[in-house]
Design a protein around this motif. Structure first.
Motif, PDB file in Angstrom:
ATOM      1  N   THR A  62      -3.634   2.402  -5.892  1.00 23.73           N
ATOM      2  CA  THR A  62      -2.623   1.705  -5.100  1.00 23.73           C
ATOM      3  C   THR A  62      -2.929   1.936  -3.629  1.00 23.73           C
ATOM      4  O   THR A  62      -3.641   2.862  -3.262  1.00 23.73           O
ATOM      5  CB  THR A  62      -1.199   2.216  -5.409  1.00 23.73           C
ATOM      6  OG1 THR A  62      -1.143   3.610  -5.066  1.00 23.73           O
ATOM      7  CG2 THR A  62      -0.846   2.026  -6.865  1.00 23.73           C
ATOM      8  N   GLY A  63      -2.396   1.092  -2.793  1.00 17.92           N
ATOM      9  CA  GLY A  63      -2.608   1.227  -1.348  1.00 17.92           C
ATOM     10  C   GLY A  63      -3.876   0.546  -0.913  1.00 17.92           C
ATOM     11  O   GLY A  63      -4.902   0.638  -1.577  1.00 17.92           O
ATOM     12  N   ASP A 125      -2.000  15.263   8.678  1.00 16.00           N
ATOM     13  CA  ASP A 125      -1.133  14.484   7.794  1.00 16.00           C
ATOM     14  C   ASP A 125      -1.953  13.321   7.256  1.00 16.00           C
ATOM     15  O   ASP A 125      -2.752  12.732   7.991  1.00 16.00           O
ATOM     16  CB  ASP A 125       0.076  13.914   8.543  1.00 16.00           C
ATOM     17  CG  ASP A 125       0.874  14.967   9.278  1.00 16.00           C
ATOM     18  OD1 ASP A 125       0.973  16.100   8.772  1.00 16.00           O
ATOM     19  OD2 ASP A 125       1.391  14.655  10.366  1.00 16.00           O
ATOM     20  N   PHE A 126      -1.744  12.966   5.994  1.00 18.81           N
ATOM     21  CA  PHE A 126      -2.426  11.831   5.387  1.00 18.81           C
ATOM     22  C   PHE A 126      -1.383  10.886   4.800  1.00 18.81           C
ATOM     23  O   PHE A 126      -0.459  11.331   4.117  1.00 18.81           O
ATOM     24  CB  PHE A 126      -3.376  12.294   4.278  1.00 18.81           C
ATOM     25  CG  PHE A 126      -4.118  11.165   3.630  1.00 18.81           C
ATOM     26  CD1 PHE A 126      -5.241  10.624   4.227  1.00 18.81           C
ATOM     27  CD2 PHE A 126      -3.692  10.641   2.416  1.00 18.81           C
ATOM     28  CE1 PHE A 126      -5.924   9.565   3.636  1.00 18.81           C
ATOM     29  CE2 PHE A 126      -4.365   9.590   1.818  1.00 18.81           C
ATOM     30  CZ  PHE A 126      -5.490   9.048   2.426  1.00 18.81           C
ATOM     31  N   TYR A 127      -1.528   9.604   5.108  1.00 13.78           N
ATOM     32  CA  TYR A 127      -0.595   8.590   4.635  1.00 13.78           C
ATOM     33  C   TYR A 127      -1.349   7.495   3.894  1.00 13.78           C
ATOM     34  O   TYR A 127      -2.239   6.862   4.470  1.00 13.78           O
ATOM     35  CB  TYR A 127       0.139   7.946   5.818  1.00 13.78           C
ATOM     36  CG  TYR A 127       0.904   8.921   6.673  1.00 13.78           C
ATOM     37  CD1 TYR A 127       2.140   9.406   6.271  1.00 13.78           C
ATOM     38  CD2 TYR A 127       0.390   9.346   7.896  1.00 13.78           C
ATOM     39  CE1 TYR A 127       2.844  10.300   7.062  1.00 13.78           C
ATOM     40  CE2 TYR A 127       1.100  10.239   8.693  1.00 13.78           C
ATOM     41  CZ  TYR A 127       2.320  10.706   8.272  1.00 13.78           C
ATOM     42  OH  TYR A 127       3.016  11.584   9.060  1.00 13.78           O
ATOM     43  N   LEU A 128      -1.014   7.265   2.628  1.00 20.06           N
ATOM     44  CA  LEU A 128      -1.538   6.136   1.871  1.00 20.06           C
ATOM     45  C   LEU A 128      -0.547   4.997   2.054  1.00 20.06           C
ATOM     46  O   LEU A 128       0.654   5.175   1.818  1.00 20.06           O
ATOM     47  CB  LEU A 128      -1.694   6.490   0.394  1.00 20.06           C
ATOM     48  CG  LEU A 128      -2.303   5.398  -0.483  1.00 20.06           C
ATOM     49  CD1 LEU A 128      -3.744   5.093  -0.054  1.00 20.06           C
ATOM     50  CD2 LEU A 128      -2.256   5.810  -1.946  1.00 20.06           C
ATOM     51  N   LEU A 129      -1.067   3.848   2.468  1.00 17.88           N
ATOM     52  CA  LEU A 129      -0.216   2.744   2.898  1.00 17.88           C
ATOM     53  C   LEU A 129      -0.543   1.447   2.166  1.00 17.88           C
ATOM     54  O   LEU A 129      -1.662   1.257   1.684  1.00 17.88           O
ATOM     55  CB  LEU A 129      -0.418   2.496   4.398  1.00 17.88           C
ATOM     56  CG  LEU A 129      -0.229   3.694   5.321  1.00 17.88           C
ATOM     57  CD1 LEU A 129      -0.802   3.410   6.697  1.00 17.88           C
ATOM     58  CD2 LEU A 129       1.242   4.058   5.401  1.00 17.88           C
ATOM     59  N   GLN A 164       2.370   7.088  -0.374  1.00 20.96           N
ATOM     60  CA  GLN A 164       2.173   8.494  -0.699  1.00 20.96           C
ATOM     61  C   GLN A 164       1.761   9.240   0.561  1.00 20.96           C
ATOM     62  O   GLN A 164       1.242   8.623   1.499  1.00 20.96           O
ATOM     63  CB  GLN A 164       1.077   8.660  -1.760  1.00 20.96           C
ATOM     64  CG  GLN A 164       1.409   7.986  -3.085  1.00 20.96           C
ATOM     65  CD  GLN A 164       0.271   8.101  -4.080  1.00 20.96           C
ATOM     66  OE1 GLN A 164      -0.840   8.475  -3.744  1.00 20.96           O
ATOM     67  NE2 GLN A 164       0.546   7.754  -5.317  1.00 20.96           N
ATOM     68  N   SER A 165       1.978  10.548   0.574  1.00 20.84           N
ATOM     69  CA  SER A 165       1.615  11.317   1.752  1.00 20.84           C
ATOM     70  C   SER A 165       1.319  12.760   1.391  1.00 20.84           C
ATOM     71  O   SER A 165       1.695  13.240   0.315  1.00 20.84           O
ATOM     72  CB  SER A 165       2.722  11.264   2.808  1.00 20.84           C
ATOM     73  OG  SER A 165       3.889  11.880   2.320  1.00 20.84           O
TER      74      SER A 165
END
Length: 171
Positions: A62-63, A125-129, A164-165
């Motif tokens: 996803t993302g 920080d990690f962000y799945l977008l 998700q993060s």
């Protein structure tokens, strides 16, 4: 929804509805086949960010995009051979995070074709977008200018849903 830019400029980590499955802040090679699109460094705010196209990434079903933000920036380094093509997709072939649970964070990346990158700081920080309004598949770069493919790529101005993060900041 939020703009990708807002995740970079925000003072705080934003927790997503779900934790990340493959945590690229801790797990080697979690970013395999992600494409690095852009980087930003803000000395004033003492941070850097890496914007990825995740449509071909191995471990993320996803993302379509991701953002990695490094806070308390200590170093930022890119090296690679000069490319003759106007546009190139730089795909991650190796990612090596370290120090996520200690006093600092280091990420070393290798790319195809011929690129190396490292960034270090106090935390990350990690962000799945899911960036809205881009195509299902990455654009074809050969023979095109950036302006011709920009609408098919995640960008700093993309309106995105945070899926998700993860963080090294202990939050």
């Amino acid at each position: 929804m939020t703009l990708v830019e807002e995740l970079f400029t925000s003072q705080e980590y934003r927790r997503a509805p779900e934790p990340i499955g493959w945590d690229p802040l801790k797990e080697p090679d979690a970013l395999d086949d992600a494409q690095l699109l852009d980087c930003r460094v803000c000395p004033t705010a003492n941070r850097a960010a890496l914007l990825f196209d995740m449509r071909g990434a191995l471990f993320y079903p996803t993302g379509n995009s991701a953002l990695l933000v490094v806070r308390g920036l200590q170093s930022f380094h890119w090296s690679g051979a000069t490319q003759e093509k106007k546009l190139m997709a730089f795909s991650v072939t190796s990612s090596r995070p370290s120090g996520a649970d200690a006093d600092g964070f280091l990420l070393e990346l290798e790319f195809f074709p011929d690129g190396e990158f490292s960034v270090s700081g106090v935390s990350a920080d990690f962000y799945l977008l899911d960036a809205h309004g881009i195509s299902e598949a990455p654009p074809s770069y050969p023979g095109h200018d950036l302006d011709q493919v920009r609408h098919d790529l995640p960008s700093w101005n993309s309106d995105a849903t945070l899926l998700q993060s993860a963080t090294t900041g202990g939050k």
